[in-house]
Design an enzyme around this catalytic site. Structure first.
Site, short mmCIF file in Angstrom:
data_model
loop_
_atom_site.label_atom_id
_atom_site.label_comp_id
_atom_site.label_asym_id
_atom_site.label_seq_id
_atom_site.Cartn_x
_atom_site.Cartn_y
_atom_site.Cartn_z
N SER A 91 0.83 -1.21 0.00
CA SER A 91 0.00 0.00 0.00
C SER A 91 0.86 1.25 0.00
O SER A 91 1.95 1.28 0.58
CB SER A 91 -0.86 -0.02 1.27
OG SER A 91 -1.38 1.25 1.52
N TYR A 138 -2.47 -0.06 10.24
CA TYR A 138 -2.64 -0.70 8.93
C TYR A 138 -1.38 -0.49 8.10
O TYR A 138 -0.79 -1.44 7.57
CB TYR A 138 -3.86 -0.13 8.19
CG TYR A 138 -3.84 -0.43 6.71
CD1 TYR A 138 -3.43 0.52 5.78
CD2 TYR A 138 -4.15 -1.70 6.26
CE1 TYR A 138 -3.36 0.22 4.43
CE2 TYR A 138 -4.09 -2.01 4.91
CZ TYR A 138 -3.68 -1.03 4.00
OH TYR A 138 -3.60 -1.34 2.66
N LYS A 152 1.77 -3.15 6.72
CA LYS A 152 2.23 -3.28 5.32
C LYS A 152 3.75 -3.04 5.25
O LYS A 152 4.47 -3.68 4.49
CB LYS A 152 1.49 -2.29 4.42
CG LYS A 152 0.02 -2.64 4.20
CD LYS A 152 -0.16 -4.02 3.59
CE LYS A 152 -1.62 -4.36 3.34
NZ LYS A 152 -1.81 -5.71 2.75
N PHE A 170 -13.39 14.84 6.07
CA PHE A 170 -12.55 14.79 7.27
C PHE A 170 -11.36 15.74 7.12
O PHE A 170 -10.27 15.36 6.75
CB PHE A 170 -12.05 13.36 7.49
CG PHE A 170 -13.13 12.38 7.84
CD1 PHE A 170 -13.12 11.10 7.30
CD2 PHE A 170 -14.17 12.71 8.70
CE1 PHE A 170 -14.10 10.17 7.61
CE2 PHE A 170 -15.15 11.79 9.02
CZ PHE A 170 -15.11 10.52 8.47
C1 WQD Z 1 -9.56 8.79 1.38
C2 WQD Z 1 -9.72 10.25 1.82
C3 WQD Z 1 -10.27 10.51 4.14
C4 WQD Z 1 -14.32 9.00 4.11
C5 WQD Z 1 -7.08 3.72 1.37
C6 WQD Z 1 -7.32 2.29 1.70
C7 WQD Z 1 -6.06 1.63 2.16
C8 WQD Z 1 -4.93 1.92 1.21
C9 WQD Z 1 -4.75 3.41 1.01
C10 WQD Z 1 -4.66 0.15 -0.39
C11 WQD Z 1 -9.09 10.48 3.20
C12 WQD Z 1 -11.36 11.08 3.24
C13 WQD Z 1 -13.04 9.36 3.71
C14 WQD Z 1 -15.25 10.00 4.50
C15 WQD Z 1 -13.59 11.67 4.04
N1 WQD Z 1 -5.15 1.35 -0.07
N2 WQD Z 1 -12.71 10.68 3.68
N3 WQD Z 1 -14.84 11.30 4.45
O1 WQD Z 1 -7.51 6.38 3.98
O2 WQD Z 1 -6.50 6.86 1.69
O3 WQD Z 1 -6.84 4.48 2.53
O4 WQD Z 1 -5.99 3.90 0.51
O5 WQD Z 1 -4.03 -0.59 0.25
O6 WQD Z 1 -6.32 0.25 2.18
O7 WQD Z 1 -8.29 2.22 2.72
O8 WQD Z 1 -8.78 5.89 1.83
O9 WQD Z 1 -11.10 6.18 1.11
O10 WQD Z 1 -10.61 5.87 3.60
O11 WQD Z 1 -9.98 7.99 2.49
O12 WQD Z 1 -13.26 12.87 4.01
O13 WQD Z 1 -16.41 9.74 4.90
O14 WQD Z 1 -11.10 10.54 1.97
O15 WQD Z 1 -10.06 11.35 5.27
O16 WQD Z 1 -8.50 11.77 3.19
P1 WQD Z 1 -7.34 6.01 2.57
P2 WQD Z 1 -10.19 6.42 2.28
#
Ligand code: WQD
Length: 339
Positions: free
Chosen positions: A126, A151, A155, A220
């Site tokens: 990741s 998490y 990784k 967020f």
């Molecule tokens: C993306 C952005 C949140 C929900 C993911 C995978 C992880 C890894 C990396 C592969 C963040 C924002 C989210 C919401 C928001 N991929 N958000 N409101 O955290 O980058 O991690 O990519 O291995 O497995 O989970 O992805 O989609 O959770 O968040 O503002 O209701 O969207 O804060 O900035 P993340 P995400």
């Protein structure tokens, strides 16, 4: 040639199995505990491909159950290891579950490689291993940063476990694939991301708010040092990620690797902010989203996006699907789920 897919009823695992069958490259075998997915995914993959994949509903942390597969299938040439918990916020709340599940499962995979002489391993890593980075985009030489959440830490440890394992076992070859943000669904509209409980990832939350399953979405954090204050990510269509796994296994089978532990970023190279993604969804689907601006989420890095030229050159991989494909296919899938 048979390839074992751990976590094969999961989001990326199932799309990779479909890709393997549709390109007639490898014969997939699936093992999944279905703690975070459902056995019905096997039925959906059969509907799309016409093939019923051999499926073992087992937890690979249960070594005996896991190893029975290799007793039954003596001709497995490689393993693609997806099975892991993958939510950033959940890992912050439940660190021990993440360390136990994600590391024990990988340890059993490596032990199986040794015991049953499985020469090729693709590891689902990741972009979160980079942590908070100064210089963007990140490439494979960008050093691992301080992990922002358990998490990401699992990784990082996983990559190092494989690095040390391949150092002392030169007969094994591994590829570490660092995904950025996989989103979207299969073009048939018959497979996509399933979040058994409340989703954590942005795209399924957007589509659930769009269809009315969720009342409102919270952005967020809008006080990050980015162009509009919200976090920037590199979104990639899940079918492009699936394609990369098939190409990575071919890369190893054809012995095109120069070391026995190769790393590739899988990203589009385009950074998109949370607010930009919301507006893109509204524009592409014509659906207005109900959202509010809220506080930062623990575990988030402000911005990360990829330089994937290495995968383009050595795996002959490109991101073919556009943002409209990602958003449109995710929305089609959400509407199907509602049927
Ligand atoms: C993306 C952005 C949140 C929900 C993911 C995978 C992880 C890894 C990396 C592969 C963040 C924002 C989210 C919401 C928001 N991929 N958000 N409101 O955290 O980058 O991690 O990519 O291995 O497995 O989970 O992805 O989609 O959770 O968040 O503002 O209701 O969207 O804060 O900035 P993340 P995400």
């Amino acid at each position: 040639m048979k390839v074992l897919i751990t976590g094969g009823t999961g989001y990326i695992g199932s799309h990779t199995i479909i890709e393997m069958i549709e390109t007639e490259t490898f014969t997939p075998i699936c093992i999944d505990s279905c703690e975070r997915s459902t056995p019905e995914t096997i039925d959906r993959m059969e509907k799309i491909t016409g093939i019923r994949v051999p499926f073992y509903q087992e937890n690979i942390c249960n070594k005996n159950a896991f190893f029975r597969i290799f007793e039954e299938h003596k001709d497995i040439v490689g393993i693609i290891h997806f099975a892991a918990f993958k939510s950033v916020p959940e890992s912050v709340e439940k660190p021990l579950e993440y360390y136990r599940n994600n590391l024990q499962s990988l340890e059993n995979v490596l032990e199986a490689c040794l015991k049953y002489n499985i020469p090729n391993l693709i590891f689902s890593s990741s972009c979160s291993i980079y942590g908070e980075v100064e210089r963007l985009p990140v490439n494979e030489n960008t050093p691992m940063g301080i992990p922002f959440c358990p998490y990401a830490h699992t990784k990082q440890i996983g990559e190092e476990m494989i690095r040390f394992f391949t150092q002392v076992n030169p007969q094994f070859n591994a590829v570490l694939l660092r995904y950025f943000n996989p989103v979207g669904a299969h073009s048939s509209g018959m497979n996509g991301e399933l979040s058994p409980d409340k989703p954590n990832n942005l795209m399924p939350i957007i589509t659930q708010v769009g269809i009315g399953k969720m009342e409102k979405l919270t952005v967020f954090g809008t006080d990050y040092n980015t162009r509009d204050g919200s976090c920037i990510r590199d979104y990639v269509h899940v079918s492009d990620i699936a394609d990369a796994h098939v190409k990575a296994m071919q890369f190893l089978i054809e012995k095109r690797n120069s070391t026995n532990c190769e790393v590739f970023n899988l990203g589009s190279g385009n950074g998109i902010s949370v607010l930009e993604m919301l507006h893109a969804f509204e524009e592409i689907t014509g659906v207005k989203l109900n959202y509010k601006l809220g506080a930062r989420r623990a575990g988030d890095v402000p911005a990360v996006y990829s330089d994937s030229t290495r995968a383009e050159k050595l795996l002959n991989w490109q991101c073919k699907r556009t943002l409209a494909d990602m958003v449109g296919s995710a929305w089609e899938w959400e509407k199907r789920l509602g049927d």
